[in-house]
Design a protein around this motif. Structure first.
Motif, PDB file in Angstrom:
ATOM      1  N   LEU A   1      -4.444  30.061  -1.947  1.00  0.00           N
ATOM      2  CA  LEU A   1      -4.612  28.889  -3.002  1.00  0.00           C
ATOM      3  C   LEU A   1      -3.036  28.213  -3.998  1.00  0.00           C
ATOM      4  CD1 LEU A   1      -6.175  26.948  -4.376  1.00  0.00           C
ATOM      5  CD2 LEU A   1      -6.996  27.824  -5.575  1.00  0.00           C
ATOM      6  N   ASP A   2      -2.631  29.663  -3.973  1.00  0.00           N
ATOM      7  CA  ASP A   2      -1.259  29.154  -4.979  1.00  0.00           C
ATOM      8  C   ASP A   2      -0.206  28.572  -4.742  1.00  0.00           C
ATOM      9  OD1 ASP A   2      -2.537  30.128  -7.648  1.00  0.00           O
ATOM     10  OD2 ASP A   2      -1.992  32.055  -7.360  1.00  0.00           O
ATOM     11  N   MET A   3      -0.096  28.956  -3.037  1.00  0.00           N
ATOM     12  CA  MET A   3       1.133  28.878  -2.400  1.00  0.00           C
ATOM     13  C   MET A   3       0.087  26.663  -2.265  1.00  0.00           C
ATOM     14  SD  MET A   3       1.387  30.621   0.597  1.00  0.00           S
ATOM     15  CE  MET A   3       1.048  32.228   0.846  1.00  0.00           C
ATOM     16  N   LEU A   4      -0.922  25.823  -2.239  1.00  0.00           N
ATOM     17  CA  LEU A   4      -1.398  25.311  -1.875  1.00  0.00           C
ATOM     18  C   LEU A   4      -0.835  24.322  -3.218  1.00  0.00           C
ATOM     19  CD1 LEU A   4      -4.585  25.386   0.944  1.00  0.00           C
ATOM     20  CD2 LEU A   4      -1.883  24.787   1.137  1.00  0.00           C
ATOM     21  N   LYS A   5      -0.639  24.942  -4.139  1.00  0.00           N
ATOM     22  CA  LYS A   5      -1.218  24.576  -5.824  1.00  0.00           C
ATOM     23  C   LYS A   5       0.160  23.464  -6.185  1.00  0.00           C
ATOM     24  CE  LYS A   5      -4.798  25.844  -8.340  1.00  0.00           C
ATOM     25  NZ  LYS A   5      -5.180  26.777  -8.952  1.00  0.00           N
ATOM     26  N   GLN A   6       0.970  24.473  -4.864  1.00  0.00           N
ATOM     27  CA  GLN A   6       2.879  24.264  -5.493  1.00  0.00           C
ATOM     28  C   GLN A   6       2.998  22.654  -4.410  1.00  0.00           C
ATOM     29  OE1 GLN A   6       5.175  26.587  -6.784  1.00  0.00           O
ATOM     30  NE2 GLN A   6       3.007  27.799  -7.465  1.00  0.00           N
ATOM     31  N   LYS A   7       2.391  22.907  -3.109  1.00  0.00           N
ATOM     32  CA  LYS A   7       2.428  22.099  -2.226  1.00  0.00           C
ATOM     33  C   LYS A   7       1.707  22.602  -0.993  1.00  0.00           C
ATOM     34  CE  LYS A   7       7.008  23.004   0.458  1.00  0.00           C
ATOM     35  NZ  LYS A   7       6.158  23.181   2.116  1.00  0.00           N
ATOM     36  N   PRO A   8       1.463  20.922  -0.195  1.00  0.00           N
ATOM     37  CA  PRO A   8       0.758  21.027   0.897  1.00  0.00           C
ATOM     38  C   PRO A   8       0.894  21.604   2.184  1.00  0.00           C
ATOM     39  CG  PRO A   8       0.211  18.810   0.329  1.00  0.00           C
ATOM     40  CD  PRO A   8       1.855  19.244  -0.921  1.00  0.00           C
ATOM     41  N   HIS A   9       0.929  22.228   2.581  1.00  0.00           N
ATOM     42  CA  HIS A   9       1.021  22.595   4.423  1.00  0.00           C
ATOM     43  C   HIS A   9       0.215  23.251   5.207  1.00  0.00           C
ATOM     44  CE1 HIS A   9       2.956  25.503   0.654  1.00  0.00           C
ATOM     45  NE2 HIS A   9       3.539  26.329   1.351  1.00  0.00           N
ATOM     46  N   THR A  10       0.559  23.139   6.433  1.00  0.00           N
ATOM     47  CA  THR A  10      -0.001  23.146   7.862  1.00  0.00           C
ATOM     48  C   THR A  10      -0.506  24.726   7.891  1.00  0.00           C
ATOM     49  OG1 THR A  10       1.890  24.000   9.600  1.00  0.00           O
ATOM     50  CG2 THR A  10       1.698  21.778   8.487  1.00  0.00           C
ATOM     51  N   VAL A  11      -0.848  24.949   8.886  1.00  0.00           N
ATOM     52  CA  VAL A  11      -1.830  26.749   8.574  1.00  0.00           C
ATOM     53  C   VAL A  11      -0.232  27.494   9.430  1.00  0.00           C
ATOM     54  CG1 VAL A  11      -3.417  28.375  10.117  1.00  0.00           C
ATOM     55  CG2 VAL A  11      -4.062  25.559   9.384  1.00  0.00           C
TER      56      VAL A  11
ATOM     57  N   LYS B   1      -5.147  14.691   8.552  1.00  0.00           N
ATOM     58  CA  LYS B   1      -5.377  14.945  10.019  1.00  0.00           C
ATOM     59  C   LYS B   1      -3.996  14.349   9.317  1.00  0.00           C
ATOM     60  CE  LYS B   1      -5.727  15.777  14.892  1.00  0.00           C
ATOM     61  NZ  LYS B   1      -6.693  16.551  15.416  1.00  0.00           N
ATOM     62  N   GLU B   2      -2.430  14.510  10.381  1.00  0.00           N
ATOM     63  CA  GLU B   2      -0.840  13.570  10.053  1.00  0.00           C
ATOM     64  C   GLU B   2      -0.793  13.836  11.847  1.00  0.00           C
ATOM     65  OE1 GLU B   2       1.298  15.415   7.137  1.00  0.00           O
ATOM     66  OE2 GLU B   2      -0.084  13.851   5.583  1.00  0.00           O
ATOM     67  N   ASN B   3      -0.514  12.714  11.927  1.00  0.00           N
ATOM     68  CA  ASN B   3       0.142  13.129  13.649  1.00  0.00           C
ATOM     69  C   ASN B   3      -1.084  14.040  13.625  1.00  0.00           C
ATOM     70  OD1 ASN B   3       2.565  11.147  13.138  1.00  0.00           O
ATOM     71  ND2 ASN B   3       3.139  13.527  11.879  1.00  0.00           N
ATOM     72  N   ASP B   4      -0.183  15.702  15.033  1.00  0.00           N
ATOM     73  CA  ASP B   4      -1.217  15.888  15.811  1.00  0.00           C
ATOM     74  C   ASP B   4      -1.536  16.938  15.082  1.00  0.00           C
ATOM     75  OD1 ASP B   4      -0.875  14.448  18.211  1.00  0.00           O
ATOM     76  OD2 ASP B   4       0.926  15.599  18.060  1.00  0.00           O
ATOM     77  N   TYR B   5      -1.381  17.513  13.745  1.00  0.00           N
ATOM     78  CA  TYR B   5      -2.087  18.055  12.578  1.00  0.00           C
ATOM     79  C   TYR B   5      -2.718  18.074  11.698  1.00  0.00           C
ATOM     80  CZ  TYR B   5       3.025  17.822  10.936  1.00  0.00           C
ATOM     81  OH  TYR B   5       3.628  16.804  10.557  1.00  0.00           O
ATOM     82  N   TYR B   6      -2.588  19.687  10.967  1.00  0.00           N
ATOM     83  CA  TYR B   6      -3.928  19.584   9.786  1.00  0.00           C
ATOM     84  C   TYR B   6      -2.712  19.233   8.941  1.00  0.00           C
ATOM     85  CZ  TYR B   6      -8.202  18.250  11.702  1.00  0.00           C
ATOM     86  OH  TYR B   6      -9.106  18.050  12.708  1.00  0.00           O
ATOM     87  N   VAL B   7      -3.089  18.679   7.119  1.00  0.00           N
ATOM     88  CA  VAL B   7      -2.427  19.601   6.631  1.00  0.00           C
ATOM     89  C   VAL B   7      -3.216  19.991   5.258  1.00  0.00           C
ATOM     90  CG1 VAL B   7      -0.834  18.754   4.794  1.00  0.00           C
ATOM     91  CG2 VAL B   7      -0.322  18.042   7.198  1.00  0.00           C
ATOM     92  N   TYR B   8      -3.425  20.898   4.942  1.00  0.00           N
ATOM     93  CA  TYR B   8      -3.851  21.423   3.548  1.00  0.00           C
ATOM     94  C   TYR B   8      -3.017  21.369   2.293  1.00  0.00           C
ATOM     95  CZ  TYR B   8      -7.038  23.143   6.928  1.00  0.00           C
ATOM     96  OH  TYR B   8      -7.581  24.124   8.035  1.00  0.00           O
ATOM     97  N   GLU B   9      -4.470  20.904   1.483  1.00  0.00           N
ATOM     98  CA  GLU B   9      -3.931  20.611  -0.176  1.00  0.00           C
ATOM     99  C   GLU B   9      -4.779  21.168  -1.222  1.00  0.00           C
ATOM    100  OE1 GLU B   9      -2.980  16.757  -0.623  1.00  0.00           O
ATOM    101  OE2 GLU B   9      -5.379  15.969  -0.677  1.00  0.00           O
ATOM    102  N   ALA B  10      -4.565  21.461  -2.473  1.00  0.00           N
ATOM    103  CA  ALA B  10      -5.427  22.397  -3.132  1.00  0.00           C
ATOM    104  C   ALA B  10      -6.297  20.828  -3.830  1.00  0.00           C
ATOM    105  CB  ALA B  10      -4.610  22.601  -3.929  1.00  0.00           C
ATOM    106  N   VAL B  11      -7.426  21.224  -4.246  1.00  0.00           N
ATOM    107  CA  VAL B  11      -8.313  20.390  -4.538  1.00  0.00           C
ATOM    108  C   VAL B  11      -7.805  20.449  -6.344  1.00  0.00           C
ATOM    109  CG1 VAL B  11     -10.471  19.791  -5.222  1.00  0.00           C
ATOM    110  CG2 VAL B  11      -9.567  19.925  -2.589  1.00  0.00           C
ATOM    111  N   GLU B  12      -7.511  19.488  -7.020  1.00  0.00           N
ATOM    112  CA  GLU B  12      -7.226  19.490  -7.952  1.00  0.00           C
ATOM    113  C   GLU B  12      -8.330  20.387  -8.949  1.00  0.00           C
ATOM    114  OE1 GLU B  12      -4.253  18.455 -11.032  1.00  0.00           O
ATOM    115  OE2 GLU B  12      -4.533  17.313  -9.413  1.00  0.00           O
ATOM    116  N   GLY B  13      -7.606  20.897  -9.519  1.00  0.00           N
ATOM    117  CA  GLY B  13      -8.169  22.199 -10.881  1.00  0.00           C
ATOM    118  C   GLY B  13      -9.296  22.651  -9.921  1.00  0.00           C
TER     119      GLY B  13
END
Ligand SMILES: [Zn+2]
Length: 323
Positions: A257-267, A307-319
């Motif tokens: 979750l800390d990584m995703l709070k920095q920026k969105p990531h793929t799996v 979903k962006e193009n063929d893949y998913y991007v995960y992002e942290a939900v605010e708070g």
């Protein structure tokens, strides 16, 4: 008649080390799990069986806790006529027919692309056949499900515990709270929640880590005196172990979750950061672990995917905090 449970320990070629099998002598002779398909394991098994006064031909039935190679491989050395019993979801893995290999390949190609894995890595996928060389190749002769008793052992009940494998079951002896737990609860290691293709009729892929956590919590419904495990010693303090596993799980998810709070990531990007040294060599294992963390966070409302193009991007939900 008095029942006796014997433990038989054989070596495996895997990092996990030895694997345990159990022989229940009741009115009939039942083997729970069946080692790994190597000559070393077979010789060791026969020798220990002889020491307790039996030969392989004395075994009346084999019941498996799940389909992984280190729990089924020796079935290929045992007589063809022997009944082999397991959860119905184990059958496709022990049967190993061509249609399953193809379905497996198609599912993982699609899955890994959606995870953002570069096509270059997809060659890894053809290794399934190789990774099953230590498994058996014979179908189940009968299946068991939640609430069933083991054939010929009416006080041993089947509890479904999906997570480490979709086919995973444990056996609970109601008379004294003993459990034969396969890889569900191990003293020194946390079992990997392995990704598997969905079954016919299932629209979505499994979420092995979410399932595993639910299967851990399910253990609280039983008064368990001790667990005879698939690897290592018995577990005696079951509730402490469940607490420890769930706490470690929360800590690992917090890291993601800390990584995703920095920026969105793929799996795949998360996977590379979590396992920089081994992700290439152990792609399936490390991707299973990574998607597990993300499924867990998504289930708790801490992350969302788009979903962006063929893949998913995960992002942290605010708070968000996890769990
Ligand atoms: Zn195992």
């Amino acid at each position: 008649m008095k029942e006796h449970v014997y433990r038989i320990v054989v070596p495996t070629p895997f990092p996990v080390g030895n694997v345990n099998m159990y022989l229940i002598k009741g009115d009939s002779l039942t083997l729970i799990d069946a080692g790994v398909k190597t000559k070393e394991a077979w010789h060791s098994f026969q020798q220990q069986l002889r020491q307790i006064g039996y030969a392989p031909s004395d075994i009346d039935q084999v019941v498996i806790t799940h389909h992984h190679p280190d729990h089924v491989g020796l079935l290929d050395y045992l007589p063809d006529s022997l009944p082999v019993i397991g959860h119905w979801k184990a059958d496709r893995w022990v049967r190993q027919d061509e249609a399953f290999f193809q379905q497996h390949q198609r599912f993982f190609e699609q899955f890994l692309l959606e995870c953002g894995v570069d096509r270059l890595f997809l060659a890894e996928l053809s290794h399934l056949r190789g990774s099953l060389r230590y498994a058996c190749r014979r179908p189940l002769t009968a299946t068991i499900k939640e609430g069933d008793s083991l054939p010929g052992l009416p006080h041993w009940k089947v509890i479904e515990t999906p997570g480490h494998a979709q086919s995973h079951v444990v056996f609970y002896r109601e008379t004294d709270g003993a459990m034969i737990g396969g890889d569900h609860l191990l003293l020194h290691i946390s079992p990997n929640p392995m990704m598997e293709p969905p079954f016919p009729g299932e629209m979505e892929r499994p979420k092995p880590l979410v399932q595993y956590n639910a299967s851990l919590l399910k253990m609280r419904d039983y008064d368990i005196s001790f667990v005879m495990t698939g690897h290592g010693e018995d577990v005696t303090d079951v509730s402490a172990l469940i607490e420890k596993r769930l706490r470690k799980q929360r800590e690992r998810a917090e890291q993601v979750l800390d990584m995703l709070k920095q920026k969105p990531h793929t799996v795949f990007q998360i996977c590379q950061k979590l396992f920089p040294a081994v992700y290439q060599k152990e792609l399936m294992l490390t991707m299973s672990e990574t998607i597990g963390q993300l499924d867990y966070l998504e289930e708790n409302g801490a992350v969302r995917k788009k979903k962006e193009n063929d893949y998913y991007v995960y992002e942290a939900v605010e708070g968000s905090i996890c769990g």
